[in-house]
Design a protein around this motif. Structure first.
Motif, mmCIF file in Angstrom:
data_model
loop_
_atom_site.group_PDB
_atom_site.id
_atom_site.type_symbol
_atom_site.label_atom_id
_atom_site.label_comp_id
_atom_site.label_asym_id
_atom_site.label_seq_id
_atom_site.Cartn_x
_atom_site.Cartn_y
_atom_site.Cartn_z
ATOM 1 N N PRO B 37 -33.043 -32.478 70.594
ATOM 2 C CA PRO B 37 -33.714 -31.990 69.372
ATOM 3 C C PRO B 37 -33.278 -30.581 68.949
ATOM 4 C CG PRO B 37 -35.312 -32.961 70.884
ATOM 5 C CD PRO B 37 -34.021 -32.888 71.620
ATOM 6 N N VAL B 38 -33.053 -29.682 69.904
ATOM 7 C CA VAL B 38 -32.605 -28.330 69.542
ATOM 8 C C VAL B 38 -31.214 -28.403 68.914
ATOM 9 C CG1 VAL B 38 -31.881 -26.087 70.446
ATOM 10 C CG2 VAL B 38 -34.044 -27.102 71.208
ATOM 11 N N ARG B 39 -30.330 -29.177 69.519
ATOM 12 C CA ARG B 39 -28.974 -29.290 68.960
ATOM 13 C C ARG B 39 -28.995 -30.009 67.608
ATOM 14 N NH1 ARG B 39 -27.897 -29.922 74.562
ATOM 15 N NH2 ARG B 39 -27.655 -32.181 74.464
ATOM 16 N N GLN B 40 -29.937 -30.958 67.428
ATOM 17 C CA GLN B 40 -30.074 -31.584 66.107
ATOM 18 C C GLN B 40 -30.449 -30.528 65.064
ATOM 19 O OE1 GLN B 40 -32.841 -34.860 66.331
ATOM 20 N NE2 GLN B 40 -31.503 -36.096 67.632
ATOM 21 N N THR B 41 -31.345 -29.620 65.428
ATOM 22 C CA THR B 41 -31.729 -28.550 64.506
ATOM 23 C C THR B 41 -30.541 -27.658 64.179
ATOM 24 O OG1 THR B 41 -34.004 -28.552 65.310
ATOM 25 C CG2 THR B 41 -33.251 -26.545 64.206
ATOM 26 N N LEU B 42 -29.772 -27.272 65.192
ATOM 27 C CA LEU B 42 -28.601 -26.414 64.967
ATOM 28 C C LEU B 42 -27.626 -27.102 64.001
ATOM 29 C CD1 LEU B 42 -27.933 -25.216 68.642
ATOM 30 C CD2 LEU B 42 -29.067 -23.940 66.808
ATOM 31 N N VAL B 43 -27.373 -28.371 64.252
ATOM 32 C CA VAL B 43 -26.419 -29.113 63.424
ATOM 33 C C VAL B 43 -26.933 -29.236 61.988
ATOM 34 C CG1 VAL B 43 -25.545 -31.465 63.079
ATOM 35 C CG2 VAL B 43 -25.268 -30.344 65.298
ATOM 36 N N ARG B 44 -28.238 -29.503 61.839
ATOM 37 C CA ARG B 44 -28.803 -29.617 60.485
ATOM 38 C C ARG B 44 -28.743 -28.284 59.750
ATOM 39 N NH1 ARG B 44 -33.308 -32.775 63.189
ATOM 40 N NH2 ARG B 44 -32.583 -34.930 63.056
ATOM 41 N N GLU B 45 -29.022 -27.192 60.448
ATOM 42 C CA GLU B 45 -28.962 -25.877 59.787
ATOM 43 C C GLU B 45 -27.520 -25.538 59.395
ATOM 44 O OE1 GLU B 45 -31.149 -22.603 61.330
ATOM 45 O OE2 GLU B 45 -32.917 -23.780 61.823
ATOM 46 N N LEU B 46 -26.573 -25.880 60.285
ATOM 47 C CA LEU B 46 -25.164 -25.618 59.949
ATOM 48 C C LEU B 46 -24.707 -26.455 58.759
ATOM 49 C CD1 LEU B 46 -23.621 -25.364 63.517
ATOM 50 C CD2 LEU B 46 -23.581 -23.574 61.754
ATOM 51 N N ALA B 47 -25.238 -27.669 58.662
ATOM 52 C CA ALA B 47 -24.802 -28.567 57.579
ATOM 53 C C ALA B 47 -25.240 -28.052 56.208
ATOM 54 C CB ALA B 47 -25.344 -29.977 57.816
#
Lengths: 114, 114
Positions: B37-47
């Motif tokens: 979930p943390v990495r999903q957040t990072l990826v979504r913010e980067l996108a």
């Protein structure tokens, strides 16, 4: 006292398998279910078989029976697997249309790999 | 003796980040990288950001700096993240075209969720 689950007559499984509601399956559990190499093998073998053709003992994976049961449970919880008991056998079906509707393209990635 | 890595002048990072060759990234590591979930957040913010817009300290995730570094390393190893140092900051880019070419549709699933 907790009642002892009844073993159905003529089956080797204590209780009937419980299946996931795809709407309740998280992306996290779907990704984790498919990340494991043994579960990838199970899914790939199921994808090349007919529904209900494969019983639990017929998969060629290098794990103990207890570990295999755990892998099947994880696949059920992720909405990938439906199981039903037929006499002494537990038969399997890949829930491909349901899973594809919930996570489009994800199962295809696993099936296309290797 | 193993040589001590040199700290680049003016940066807070000991060594330059190492990036994955997408051809060498396994489906397993891609799925595991995106399951968290943390990495999903990072990826979504980067996108939702421009390339190189976000430095490592700007992400809103409830983890320590050391844990965050580990998450970035896992994203780098899975071919999802490119990083470069600019003075004291480490800047980030989502490797979206490269990752999409290797695992079509996978990143889209994560970005579409929630």
């Amino acid at each position: 006292m907790t009642p002892t689950p009844q073993r159905a007559a003529g089956t080797s499984h204590r209780t009937a398998p419980v299946h996931a509601d795809l709407d309740q399956v998280t992306l996290e559990s779907a990704l984790l279910a498919l990340a494991d190499p043994v579960r990838q093998t199970l899914v790939r073998e199921l994808a090349t078989a007919n529904d209900w053709e494969r019983s639990c003992g017929t998969f060629d994976v290098p794990v103990t029976k207890a570990t295999l049961s755990r892998h099947f449970a994880i696949l059920r919880d992720a909405g990938l697997l439906e199981q039903r008991d037929s006499g002494p056998k537990r038969l399997n079906r890949l829930r491909r249309p349901e899973f594809d509707a919930r996570f489009p393209g994800l199962l295809d990635l696993v099936l296309a790999e290797r």
